[in-house]
Write a protein that holds these residues in place. Structure first.
Motif, PDB file in Angstrom:
ATOM      1  N   THR A  18      40.710  36.046  48.859  1.00  0.00           N
ATOM      2  CA  THR A  18      41.049  36.243  47.447  1.00  0.00           C
ATOM      3  C   THR A  18      40.296  37.433  46.874  1.00  0.00           C
ATOM      4  N   ARG A  19      39.017  37.541  47.222  1.00  0.00           N
ATOM      5  CA  ARG A  19      38.214  38.659  46.734  1.00  0.00           C
ATOM      6  C   ARG A  19      38.744  39.979  47.283  1.00  0.00           C
ATOM      7  N   VAL A  22      41.719  40.888  45.255  1.00  0.00           N
ATOM      8  CA  VAL A  22      41.301  41.411  43.950  1.00  0.00           C
ATOM      9  C   VAL A  22      40.842  42.857  44.112  1.00  0.00           C
ATOM     10  N   ARG A  25      43.765  45.201  44.571  1.00  0.00           N
ATOM     11  CA  ARG A  25      44.488  45.456  43.323  1.00  0.00           C
ATOM     12  C   ARG A  25      43.713  46.422  42.441  1.00  0.00           C
ATOM     13  N   LEU A  37      44.494  41.434  36.106  1.00  0.00           N
ATOM     14  CA  LEU A  37      44.267  40.931  37.457  1.00  0.00           C
ATOM     15  C   LEU A  37      44.669  39.469  37.578  1.00  0.00           C
ATOM     16  N   THR A  38      44.473  38.719  36.523  1.00  0.00           N
ATOM     17  CA  THR A  38      44.779  37.287  36.546  1.00  0.00           C
ATOM     18  C   THR A  38      46.285  37.040  36.554  1.00  0.00           C
ATOM     19  N   SER A  41      48.465  36.253  39.766  1.00  0.00           N
ATOM     20  CA  SER A  41      47.611  36.140  40.948  1.00  0.00           C
ATOM     21  C   SER A  41      47.524  34.714  41.479  1.00  0.00           C
ATOM     22  N   VAL A  48      38.718  34.956  38.912  1.00  0.00           N
ATOM     23  CA  VAL A  48      38.835  36.415  39.035  1.00  0.00           C
ATOM     24  C   VAL A  48      37.538  37.072  38.569  1.00  0.00           C
ATOM     25  N   HIS A  51      34.892  36.725  41.230  1.00  0.00           N
ATOM     26  CA  HIS A  51      35.131  37.656  42.339  1.00  0.00           C
ATOM     27  C   HIS A  51      34.747  39.083  41.937  1.00  0.00           C
ATOM     28  N   LEU A  52      35.070  39.457  40.712  1.00  0.00           N
ATOM     29  CA  LEU A  52      34.690  40.787  40.228  1.00  0.00           C
ATOM     30  C   LEU A  52      33.176  40.943  40.161  1.00  0.00           C
TER      31      LEU A  52
END
Length: 109
Positions: A18-19, A22, A25, A37-38, A41, A48, A51-52
């Protein structure tokens, strides 16, 4: 336990699927917000954001706050440890390709 090196930090950070998605993207966008981003997704805004945060700590993204929004961009220099590590193995691949070239010459002169 061994201390993390910059390359292990990058690898560990991008190992989560998932990361990685992200990060990809963010890398494809010039600049992107958490809300963008959400959308679509299948991941919550909180996830999110987490992960950021991990990507930021690894030096892979940078943020730019603007009012109530935060925009993210990929930080190409964050991938430098990975690129450096991969280049250490370049000689291995060049050698293998040279062997393959010779084999192909023998098969089809």
């Amino acid at each position: 336990m061994l201390a993390s090196t910059p390359v292990t930090t990058v690898l560990r950070t991008l190992a989560d699927p998932t990361r990685l998605a992200v990060f990809e993207r963010v890398a494809r966008a010039n600049e992107i917000s958490v809300a963008e981003l959400t959308r679509g997704s299948g991941v919550t805004q909180g996830a999110v954001s987490q992960h950021l945060k991990a990507l930021k700590l690894a030096g892979l993204v940078i943020e730019r706050p603007e009012g109530r929004h935060v925009y993210y961009r990929a930080e190409p220099r964050g991938l430098a440890p990975l690129v450096d590590w991969m280049s250490d193995y370049g000689a291995f691949w060049r050698e293998r390709f040279a062997d393959l070239r010779e084999l192909l010459k023998e098969i089809d002169p």
